[in-house]
Design a protein around this motif. Structure first.
Motif, PDB file in Angstrom:
ATOM      1  N   HIS A   1       0.832  -1.204   0.000  1.00  0.00           N
ATOM      2  CA  HIS A   1       0.000   0.000   0.000  1.00  0.00           C
ATOM      3  C   HIS A   1       0.864   1.251   0.000  1.00  0.00           C
ATOM      4  CE1 HIS A   1      -3.254   2.763   0.926  1.00  0.00           C
ATOM      5  NE2 HIS A   1      -2.568   3.194   1.973  1.00  0.00           N
ATOM      6  N   GLY A   2       1.919   1.260   0.822  1.00  0.00           N
ATOM      7  CA  GLY A   2       2.803   2.413   0.838  1.00  0.00           C
ATOM      8  C   GLY A   2       3.534   2.595  -0.475  1.00  0.00           C
TER       9      GLY A   2
ATOM     10  N   LEU B   1      15.390   6.422  -3.270  1.00  0.00           N
ATOM     11  CA  LEU B   1      16.404   6.864  -2.321  1.00  0.00           C
ATOM     12  C   LEU B   1      15.787   7.144  -0.953  1.00  0.00           C
ATOM     13  CD1 LEU B   1      18.515   9.231  -4.610  1.00  0.00           C
ATOM     14  CD2 LEU B   1      19.036   6.884  -3.916  1.00  0.00           C
ATOM     15  N   HIS B   2      14.589   7.739  -0.949  1.00  0.00           N
ATOM     16  CA  HIS B   2      13.879   7.936   0.323  1.00  0.00           C
ATOM     17  C   HIS B   2      13.551   6.599   0.972  1.00  0.00           C
ATOM     18  CE1 HIS B   2      12.350  12.256  -0.776  1.00  0.00           C
ATOM     19  NE2 HIS B   2      13.635  12.223  -0.476  1.00  0.00           N
ATOM     20  N   PHE B   3      13.151   5.641   0.146  1.00  0.00           N
ATOM     21  CA  PHE B   3      12.822   4.313   0.670  1.00  0.00           C
ATOM     22  C   PHE B   3      14.049   3.654   1.301  1.00  0.00           C
ATOM     23  CE2 PHE B   3      12.746  -0.291  -0.184  1.00  0.00           C
ATOM     24  CZ  PHE B   3      11.653  -0.645   0.585  1.00  0.00           C
ATOM     25  N   ILE B   4      15.197   3.732   0.640  1.00  0.00           N
ATOM     26  CA  ILE B   4      16.423   3.132   1.182  1.00  0.00           C
ATOM     27  C   ILE B   4      16.814   3.804   2.496  1.00  0.00           C
ATOM     28  CG2 ILE B   4      18.892   2.790   0.757  1.00  0.00           C
ATOM     29  CD1 ILE B   4      18.223   2.569  -2.219  1.00  0.00           C
ATOM     30  N   LEU B   5      16.670   5.114   2.548  1.00  0.00           N
ATOM     31  CA  LEU B   5      16.987   5.834   3.786  1.00  0.00           C
ATOM     32  C   LEU B   5      16.081   5.396   4.929  1.00  0.00           C
ATOM     33  CD1 LEU B   5      18.479   8.078   5.323  1.00  0.00           C
ATOM     34  CD2 LEU B   5      16.766   9.703   4.433  1.00  0.00           C
TER      35      LEU B   5
ATOM     36  N   ALA C   1       7.155   6.493   0.907  1.00  0.00           N
ATOM     37  CA  ALA C   1       8.384   5.753   1.195  1.00  0.00           C
ATOM     38  C   ALA C   1       8.519   5.349   2.663  1.00  0.00           C
ATOM     39  CB  ALA C   1       9.598   6.567   0.753  1.00  0.00           C
ATOM     40  N   PRO C   2       8.210   6.203   3.650  1.00  0.00           N
ATOM     41  CA  PRO C   2       8.333   5.766   5.051  1.00  0.00           C
ATOM     42  C   PRO C   2       7.419   4.597   5.393  1.00  0.00           C
ATOM     43  CG  PRO C   2       8.214   8.156   4.922  1.00  0.00           C
ATOM     44  CD  PRO C   2       7.886   7.640   3.561  1.00  0.00           C
TER      45      PRO C   2
END
Length: 351
Positions: free
Chosen positions: A87-88, A167-171, A94-95
């Protein structure tokens, strides 16, 4: 106790609502894709059911879901984390996607392979038609009117890959992983620490030490195999899932949500300790593609064949474990044939 059962019911209900929201997001993306191809008239004339509502009802009223709730299993919690992740990713949050991914991987090792569909969802967005469809549509539009550049511009801008959400997801994966591991190290400091936790969780899954009967077939295989060949077959069975990841991602990169469903179905069949909750999850996700499945052939045979095999599972369990009858081989043949044929038809239809 009773509190745990209530929490399991709540987890299933939240998962169903998130599946419903994900289905609506996919349906909106599907309609936008078809409109960009000037297929609005065919969309209005075709049967357009609410995929989100269908998927949520399938997940809630699935017999496998009811069995997991009655048995007070922890599978609904794992399924909820997988659904939160999808869902996200579909909503490009991303969070939220990173939280679901970290928790799902922490509870069970196999959702780690969902990193590819999550990355594709964050980069490309929800499912779209293949790129070659847009190219063919653009070529036909240029042949009709070479001076009209409006559609070509919109089609070029459609489905472009973006690295920023990834990149936000990896962070956020790094942040959530540090948070979860820190909590585990504090709680398990006096028991054995993180090393023992990994040995008792991921190591237990990969080494298949528990040979108690379950709905999978690995326990029976490793109970019969010689100890000399055990390490070899452990590597083969564990790598079997990984070998399918990259080819499927290349073929279904334009359908990342459907790719996640395929991965989930493969894991439900090939994981070391499958449960009824795994079947409940991928059957619920299958409902997200109700519009495409409405045109699939041999649905009557596949649907009632799957139901028949499921109803015969308790009988075959008794024959296998207690009576050791040859009819179990017929059951295994039917089950594997129906499963493979169902997934093959879905892949051919939805790609």
């Amino acid at each position: 106790g009773q509190v745990d059962t209530i929490l399991i019911y709540i987890a299933d209900f939240i998962a169903a609502m998130l599946i419903r929201s994900t289905g609506r997001t996919l349906q909106m993306a599907r309609n936008r894709s078809l409109k960009s191809l000037d297929l609005t008239k065919s969309v209005n004339n075709s049967v357009n059911v609410s995929a989100g509502d269908t998927a949520s009802l399938i997940y809630l009223w699935n017999p496998w879901t009811i069995i997991t709730c009655v048995g007070s299993c922890t599978s609904p919690i794992e399924n909820l984390m997988v659904v939160i992740m999808l869902h996200g990713a579909c909503s490009r949050l991303a969070p939220l996607a990173a939280f679901g991914y970290v928790m799902a991987t922490h509870l069970s090792l196999y959702p780690a392979i969902l990193i590819l569909p999550v990355a594709l969802l964050l980069g490309y967005g929800p499912d779209t038609p293949p790129t070659k469809v847009f190219l063919q549509k653009g070529l036909s539009a240029n042949k009709i009117d070479m001076s009209d550049n409006g559609k070509g511009t919109s089609q070029k801008g459609f489905g472009q890959f973006s690295w920023k959400p990834i990149l936000h997801f990896i962070l956020w994966v790094f942040i959530w992983s540090c948070y979860v591991l820190s909590l585990n190290s504090i709680i398990l400091n006096k028991v054995g620490g993180l090393q023992e936790m990994f040995e008792k969780t991921y190591g237990f899954i990969l080494t298949v030490k528990d040979l108690s009967p379950n709905i999978g077939v690995l326990w029976y295989f490793f109970a019969e195999v010689f100890d000399f060949f055990r390490s070899f077959f452990l590597i083969v069975f564990n790598m079997n899932i990984i070998f399918m990841v990259l080819p499927l991602a290349i073929r279904l990169k334009h359908r990342p949500c459907f790719l996640a469903f395929v991965y989930t179905a493969i894991v439900a069949m090939l994981k070391s300790y499958p449960s009824a909750g795994d079947s409940a999850l991928y059957l619920g996700l299958l409902g997200l593609f109700a519009n495409e499945l409405a045109e699939m052939q041999f649905t009557f045979f596949l649907f009632f064949g799957y139901i028949g095999v499921s109803l015969l599972s308790p009988v075959m369990h008794n024959l296998w474990i207690w009576r050791v009858s040859l009819s179990l081989y017929l059951y295994l043949y039917l089950y594997l044939s129906l499963s493979l044929s169902t997934h093959t038809c879905c892949v051919l239809l939805l790609t």
